[in-house]
Design an enzyme around this catalytic site. Structure first.
Site, PDB file in Angstrom:
ATOM      1  N   GLN A 268       0.821  -1.212   0.000  1.00 48.78           N
ATOM      2  CA  GLN A 268       0.000   0.000   0.000  1.00 48.78           C
ATOM      3  C   GLN A 268       0.853   1.259   0.000  1.00 48.78           C
ATOM      4  O   GLN A 268       2.047   1.222   0.296  1.00 48.78           O
ATOM      5  CB  GLN A 268      -0.906   0.008   1.234  1.00 48.78           C
ATOM      6  CG  GLN A 268      -0.145  -0.073   2.548  1.00 48.78           C
ATOM      7  CD  GLN A 268      -1.012  -0.532   3.698  1.00 48.78           C
ATOM      8  OE1 GLN A 268      -2.231  -0.369   3.700  1.00 48.78           O
ATOM      9  NE2 GLN A 268      -0.387  -1.125   4.718  1.00 48.78           N
TER      10      GLN A 268
ATOM     11  N   GLU B 222       0.987  -8.308  11.732  1.00 46.77           N
ATOM     12  CA  GLU B 222       0.870  -7.228  10.745  1.00 46.77           C
ATOM     13  C   GLU B 222       1.586  -7.659   9.476  1.00 46.77           C
ATOM     14  O   GLU B 222       2.749  -8.087   9.527  1.00 46.77           O
ATOM     15  CB  GLU B 222       1.499  -5.949  11.310  1.00 46.77           C
ATOM     16  CG  GLU B 222       1.707  -4.830  10.311  1.00 46.77           C
ATOM     17  CD  GLU B 222       0.416  -4.323   9.704  1.00 46.77           C
ATOM     18  OE1 GLU B 222       0.307  -4.357   8.457  1.00 46.77           O
ATOM     19  OE2 GLU B 222      -0.475  -3.885  10.458  1.00 46.77           O
TER      20      GLU B 222
ATOM     21  N   ASP C 252       0.646 -12.855   7.191  1.00 46.68           N
ATOM     22  CA  ASP C 252      -0.768 -12.716   6.861  1.00 46.68           C
ATOM     23  C   ASP C 252      -1.632 -13.086   8.059  1.00 46.68           C
ATOM     24  O   ASP C 252      -1.571 -14.211   8.568  1.00 46.68           O
ATOM     25  CB  ASP C 252      -1.066 -13.644   5.672  1.00 46.68           C
ATOM     26  CG  ASP C 252      -2.542 -13.716   5.332  1.00 46.68           C
ATOM     27  OD1 ASP C 252      -3.263 -12.751   5.610  1.00 46.68           O
ATOM     28  OD2 ASP C 252      -2.968 -14.753   4.792  1.00 46.68           O
ATOM     29  N   GLY C 253      -2.447 -12.153   8.520  1.00 45.96           N
ATOM     30  CA  GLY C 253      -3.278 -12.386   9.693  1.00 45.96           C
ATOM     31  C   GLY C 253      -4.320 -13.455   9.488  1.00 45.96           C
ATOM     32  O   GLY C 253      -4.663 -14.194  10.418  1.00 45.96           O
TER      33      GLY C 253
ATOM     34  N   ASP D 115      -7.877  -4.920  13.955  1.00 44.70           N
ATOM     35  CA  ASP D 115      -7.737  -3.482  13.717  1.00 44.70           C
ATOM     36  C   ASP D 115      -7.331  -3.302  12.264  1.00 44.70           C
ATOM     37  O   ASP D 115      -6.165  -3.067  11.953  1.00 44.70           O
ATOM     38  CB  ASP D 115      -6.696  -2.899  14.677  1.00 44.70           C
ATOM     39  CG  ASP D 115      -6.559  -1.392  14.535  1.00 44.70           C
ATOM     40  OD1 ASP D 115      -7.363  -0.795  13.798  1.00 44.70           O
ATOM     41  OD2 ASP D 115      -5.652  -0.821  15.154  1.00 44.70           O
ATOM     42  N   SER D 116      -8.293  -3.429  11.370  1.00 41.74           N
ATOM     43  CA  SER D 116      -7.992  -3.430   9.940  1.00 41.74           C
ATOM     44  C   SER D 116      -8.546  -2.187   9.263  1.00 41.74           C
ATOM     45  O   SER D 116      -9.299  -1.407   9.854  1.00 41.74           O
ATOM     46  CB  SER D 116      -8.601  -4.666   9.281  1.00 41.74           C
ATOM     47  OG  SER D 116     -10.008  -4.528   9.173  1.00 41.74           O
TER      48      SER D 116
ATOM     49  N   ASP E 135     -10.701  -0.741   5.727  1.00 41.09           N
ATOM     50  CA  ASP E 135     -12.038  -1.054   5.233  1.00 41.09           C
ATOM     51  C   ASP E 135     -12.071  -2.392   4.494  1.00 41.09           C
ATOM     52  O   ASP E 135     -11.030  -2.885   4.019  1.00 41.09           O
ATOM     53  CB  ASP E 135     -12.513   0.073   4.311  1.00 41.09           C
ATOM     54  CG  ASP E 135     -12.683   1.384   5.053  1.00 41.09           C
ATOM     55  OD1 ASP E 135     -13.510   1.429   5.979  1.00 41.09           O
ATOM     56  OD2 ASP E 135     -11.975   2.357   4.725  1.00 41.09           O
TER      57      ASP E 135
END
Length: 308
Positions: free
Chosen positions: A49, A124, A155-156, A174-175, A177
């Site tokens: 990102q 995370e 990867d969660g 806690d992600s 959208d």
């Protein structure tokens, strides 16, 4: 001449007044939140990102992921204190906590306030988020230095699915959208894996969007969670001025086992835990705010919890 449709990218370019950052997206059409930039601190692209940190005029440092504001120094307390204390205050002596996402460290910092907590695993996927937070928001990211905290860069979704049944007392997601890399955190296979990873009477909370903007999304979240969390499924909300619509919600659930009364928390956090910590007192959460968070406006209650 027919109607002309403008893409998100074009809208973003149009809305970027020099010296200002504007949070605009097709997910909240017709709305825009803008902050004056005093100084750009970081701008980069990770494997996953775009990441930006800037000093604003009125909200302190602001963290932006993929052109969407995630946290500001001024109002992060309204989100983070609630996503942590709504679940942890509702069960006696929480010891093992899993945080999925939250790489900036806000959530970890808040969980570590509890003296009963023995182990916190934070998963995370984007290491750059952690590195940027440690550099530009060291007070927020200081929880990483606590010996009770273990960081996993992975990867969660896979982490939860590989977790032994009954491992955690609390799981906090806690992600961002429910689009792109975070979409699977809002799907039934993930909810099923979370329910198995929790002990009987364990508690799960996830970022649950704003009822002003995503009531249909929240309705599906509540319906899907009811399939796997046989203790209870609830929805709470809080005011966060920097978020679109000025509000954000949480879907909070418990597994079958010892009953959990979310509205009347067993731990009086503001008295028993936080008031003795003079270094970082609570800014938003208290017992009255906790109970009030579950009082939904009529339009939302009718959709999410219709009377049978």
């Amino acid at each position: 001449m027919g109607e002309e449709f403008v893409s998100d990218k074009e809208i973003k370019c149009l809305s970027l007044i020099p010296g200002w950052y504007s949070d605009v997206s097709s997910m909240w059409p017709g709305e825009m939140i803008s902050h004056k930039i005093e100084k750009m601190l970081f701008k980069g692209k990770s494997k996953y990102q775009d990441i930006m940190v800037f000093q604003s005029s009125t909200y302190g440092k602001i963290i932006v992921l993929d052109e969407i504001i995630q946290h500001t120094e001024r109002d992060e307390c309204a989100y983070v204190e609630m996503v942590v204390h709504l679940p942890l205050a509702s069960i006696p002596n929480p010891k093992k906590v899993l945080i999925i996402g939250g790489g900036m460290g806000f959530t970890l910092r808040e969980v570590l306030r509890y003296s009963s907590v023995e182990k916190v695993d934070l998963v995370e996927i984007d290491e750059m988020v952690i590195d940027v937070s440690r550099k530009y928001l060291p007070e927020i990211a200081k929880g990483y230095e606590d010996p009770r905290a273990t960081l996993y860069i992975e990867d969660g979704n896979a982490f939860v699915k590989n977790t032994a049944p009954g491992t955690y007392d609390v799981i906090i997601v806690d992600s961002s959208d429910p689009v792109g890399p975070s979409q699977f955190f809002f799907e039934k296979p993930f909810f099923e894996a979370v329910s198995k990873a929790l002990r009987p009477g364990g508690v799960y909370i996830t970022q649950g969007e704003s009822a002003w903007l995503f009531l249909d999304v929240i309705k599906k979240l509540v319906e899907d969670c009811n399939k796997f969390f046989k203790g209870s499924v609830n929805y709470a909300w809080t005011n966060v001025p920097s978020f679109p619509s000025g509000a954000i919600g949480f879907v909070i659930c418990s597994t079958e086992g010892p009953p959990v009364d979310f509205i009347n928390p067993i731990n009086k956090v503001d008295v028993d835990i936080i008031s003795t910590n003079s270094e970082s007192p609570l800014k938003y959460y208290n017992s009255k705010v906790h109970a009030a968070a579950f009082a939904l406006p009529t339009f939302a209650e009718k959709v999410l919890f219709p009377k049978k």
